[in-house]
Write a protein that holds these residues in place. Structure first.
Motif, short mmCIF file in Angstrom:
data_model
loop_
_atom_site.label_atom_id
_atom_site.label_comp_id
_atom_site.label_asym_id
_atom_site.label_seq_id
_atom_site.Cartn_x
_atom_site.Cartn_y
_atom_site.Cartn_z
N LEU A 1 3.50 -6.08 4.86
CA LEU A 1 4.66 -6.53 4.09
C LEU A 1 4.53 -6.11 2.63
O LEU A 1 5.50 -5.63 2.01
CB LEU A 1 4.79 -8.05 4.18
N PHE A 2 3.33 -6.25 2.07
CA PHE A 2 3.09 -5.83 0.69
C PHE A 2 3.34 -4.33 0.55
O PHE A 2 3.91 -3.87 -0.45
CB PHE A 2 1.65 -6.15 0.27
N ALA A 3 2.89 -3.55 1.53
CA ALA A 3 3.07 -2.10 1.48
C ALA A 3 4.55 -1.73 1.50
O ALA A 3 5.00 -0.83 0.76
CB ALA A 3 2.34 -1.45 2.66
N GLY B 1 -0.34 3.67 -14.84
CA GLY B 1 -0.35 2.23 -15.08
C GLY B 1 -0.62 1.42 -13.83
O GLY B 1 -1.45 0.50 -13.83
N ARG B 2 0.05 1.79 -12.74
CA ARG B 2 -0.09 1.04 -11.49
C ARG B 2 -1.52 1.08 -10.96
O ARG B 2 -2.09 0.05 -10.61
CB ARG B 2 0.87 1.62 -10.45
N PHE B 3 -2.13 2.25 -10.96
CA PHE B 3 -3.45 2.37 -10.33
C PHE B 3 -4.59 1.98 -11.27
O PHE B 3 -5.63 1.50 -10.81
CB PHE B 3 -3.62 3.77 -9.76
N PHE B 4 -4.42 2.17 -12.57
CA PHE B 4 -5.43 1.67 -13.52
C PHE B 4 -5.53 0.15 -13.44
O PHE B 4 -6.62 -0.42 -13.34
CB PHE B 4 -5.06 2.08 -14.95
N ILE B 5 -4.38 -0.50 -13.48
CA ILE B 5 -4.36 -1.97 -13.46
C ILE B 5 -4.86 -2.49 -12.11
O ILE B 5 -5.66 -3.44 -12.06
CB ILE B 5 -2.94 -2.49 -13.74
N ALA B 6 -4.41 -1.88 -11.01
CA ALA B 6 -4.84 -2.33 -9.68
C ALA B 6 -6.35 -2.18 -9.52
O ALA B 6 -7.01 -3.06 -8.96
CB ALA B 6 -4.11 -1.53 -8.60
N SER B 7 -6.90 -1.07 -10.02
CA SER B 7 -8.34 -0.86 -9.94
C SER B 7 -9.08 -1.93 -10.73
O SER B 7 -10.10 -2.48 -10.27
CB SER B 7 -8.70 0.53 -10.48
N ALA B 8 -8.57 -2.26 -11.93
CA ALA B 8 -9.19 -3.29 -12.77
C ALA B 8 -9.14 -4.66 -12.09
O ALA B 8 -10.09 -5.45 -12.20
CB ALA B 8 -8.49 -3.34 -14.12
N LEU B 9 -8.07 -4.93 -11.37
CA LEU B 9 -7.93 -6.22 -10.68
C LEU B 9 -8.91 -6.35 -9.51
O LEU B 9 -9.36 -7.45 -9.18
CB LEU B 9 -6.49 -6.39 -10.17
N LEU B 10 -9.26 -5.21 -8.88
CA LEU B 10 -10.18 -5.24 -7.75
C LEU B 10 -11.65 -5.25 -8.18
O LEU B 10 -12.52 -5.65 -7.41
CB LEU B 10 -9.93 -4.04 -6.83
N LEU B 11 -11.91 -4.81 -9.40
CA LEU B 11 -13.29 -4.70 -9.88
C LEU B 11 -14.11 -5.99 -9.76
O LEU B 11 -15.27 -5.94 -9.34
CB LEU B 11 -13.32 -4.20 -11.32
N PHE C 1 0.67 -5.44 -8.79
CA PHE C 1 -0.12 -6.60 -8.38
C PHE C 1 -0.01 -6.87 -6.88
O PHE C 1 -1.01 -7.05 -6.19
CB PHE C 1 0.32 -7.85 -9.16
N LEU C 2 1.23 -6.86 -6.38
CA LEU C 2 1.45 -7.24 -4.99
C LEU C 2 1.23 -6.07 -4.04
O LEU C 2 0.45 -6.17 -3.09
CB LEU C 2 2.88 -7.78 -4.84
N ALA C 3 1.91 -4.95 -4.33
CA ALA C 3 1.94 -3.83 -3.39
C ALA C 3 0.75 -2.90 -3.51
O ALA C 3 0.58 -2.01 -2.66
CB ALA C 3 3.23 -3.03 -3.58
N THR C 4 -0.08 -3.08 -4.53
CA THR C 4 -1.26 -2.21 -4.66
C THR C 4 -2.54 -3.04 -4.60
O THR C 4 -3.30 -2.95 -3.64
CB THR C 4 -1.21 -1.40 -5.97
N ALA C 5 -2.79 -3.86 -5.63
CA ALA C 5 -4.04 -4.62 -5.68
C ALA C 5 -4.18 -5.60 -4.50
O ALA C 5 -5.16 -5.54 -3.74
CB ALA C 5 -4.14 -5.37 -7.00
N LEU C 6 -3.19 -6.49 -4.32
CA LEU C 6 -3.27 -7.47 -3.23
C LEU C 6 -3.16 -6.80 -1.87
O LEU C 6 -3.78 -7.24 -0.90
CB LEU C 6 -2.19 -8.53 -3.40
N ARG C 7 -2.36 -5.74 -1.79
CA ARG C 7 -2.21 -5.02 -0.52
C ARG C 7 -3.55 -4.47 -0.05
O ARG C 7 -3.96 -4.68 1.11
CB ARG C 7 -1.19 -3.89 -0.69
N TYR C 8 -4.28 -3.77 -0.94
CA TYR C 8 -5.55 -3.17 -0.55
C TYR C 8 -6.62 -4.23 -0.31
O TYR C 8 -7.49 -4.06 0.54
CB TYR C 8 -6.00 -2.15 -1.59
N LEU C 9 -6.55 -5.33 -1.07
CA LEU C 9 -7.52 -6.40 -0.89
C LEU C 9 -7.33 -7.06 0.48
O LEU C 9 -8.30 -7.23 1.24
CB LEU C 9 -7.38 -7.44 -2.00
N THR C 10 -6.10 -7.43 0.81
CA THR C 10 -5.84 -8.07 2.11
C THR C 10 -6.08 -7.11 3.26
O THR C 10 -6.60 -7.50 4.31
CB THR C 10 -4.39 -8.60 2.17
N GLN C 11 -5.73 -5.84 3.06
CA GLN C 11 -5.94 -4.85 4.12
C GLN C 11 -7.43 -4.63 4.37
O GLN C 11 -7.86 -4.56 5.54
CB GLN C 11 -5.27 -3.53 3.73
N THR C 12 -8.21 -4.53 3.32
CA THR C 12 -9.65 -4.30 3.46
C THR C 12 -10.34 -5.47 4.15
O THR C 12 -11.12 -5.28 5.09
CB THR C 12 -10.30 -4.07 2.07
#
Length: 288
Positions: free
Chosen positions: A16-18, A40-50, A216-227
């Protein structure tokens, strides 16, 4: 609720996030330059997953780090082409179904790169996928939308990324791996923006809202929940659930953009879903 069921729910949430990512990206790209969006999208998403993988990142060897950067560059190429295709397409759903073909293309890519022959499931599913592509191509008559070719190219690069990333997964856990690769994708967007002369950015408040959702939703949370979800479920179950992404995208695109569902488009989408389902289920039986 047992671990497997939690994993399935996390994967369902990830799909759903994707799908939300497809819609919000389309909105953002109306006003925001693609390279600014990507950086912007991927820098921030990477920082959120760190914070979730910082300790594991410290254990990654320099040589492996170099491999992940190379794989990240490949992912960046796929993302840049995908973003361009999203910005020019009139049909997000068609693009989503074509991108889902990466799973079918991957065995062929693995054969070309690693000399590992595809199993029988691949050869049975491939004609169905090709038929699906043909129906999507003629969904608007024979005047093919140029974006379909870009989506197919992006999907092919993504399949190559799958193969090389799978090989690298034996040396580093998935979360630090995707965090490093996201950082690389963001860096490429920043480099291209600088090379373009850093054009002025004028973006409305609502576009920043869509950008935040995409990040936040479609990148960081998406990859976190998927992983996490993939870790808690079998690969067959995970693959079957991930098929839902283009279906959610189709529903959202029809609802928000008024995208029509023609007979050819429905047939094409259905055949691609059938090809993916056949490949996953037959492969599962062959492996057991």
């Amino acid at each position: 609720m047992n671990t497997s069921r939690k994993g399935e729910l996390l994967l369902l949430t990830a799909t759903l996030f994707a799908a939300v990512g497809w819609v919000t990206s389309k909105y953002v790209l109306i006003e925001m330059p693609s390279n600014v969006f990507i950086s912007g999208r991927f820098f921030i998403a990477s920082a959120l997953l760190l914070p979730f993988c910082f300790k594991e990142l410290l254990k990654v060897r320099i040589l492996v780090f170099g491999k992940l950067i190379s794989i990240g560059i490949l992912l960046a190429a796929s993302i840049h082409i995908w973003v361009y295709a999203v910005s020019v397409t009139d049909s997000l759903a068609e693009g989503a179904f074509i991108m889902s073909l990466a799973m079918i293309i991957a065995p062929l890519t693995r054969w070309l790169i690693l000399k590992e022959r595809p199993n029988a499931a691949f050869w049975l599913s491939l004609p169905i996928a090709i038929a699906g592509m043909m129906f999507l191509t003629i969904a608007k008559g024979w005047n093919t939308d140029e974006s379909l070719g870009y989506f197919l190219l992006s999907s092919s690069l993504l399949s190559l990324h799958f193969v090389l990333n799978k090989k690298a997964s034996a040396e580093v856990p998935p979360l630090p791996s995707i965090s490093i690769q996201m950082l690389v994708v963001g860096a490429t967007g920043c480099i291209f923006y600088v090379l373009e002369g850093m054009p002025t950015i004028e973006v409305s408040n609502i576009t920043w809202v869509y950008f935040s959702i995409a990040t936040f939703l479609a990148t960081a949370l998406r990859y976190l929940t998927q992983t996490i979800g993939q870790h808690r479920t079998s690969i067959e179950t995970a693959s079957l659930i991930m098929i839902l992404e283009p279906i959610w995208t189709l529903i959202m695109s029809m609802t928000l953009f008024g995208e029509p569902l023609t007979l050819f488009k429905a047939l094409g989408a259905g055949l691609i879903i059938l090809s993916l389902y056949s490949y996953i289920t037959i492969s599962s039986k062959l492996n057991h």
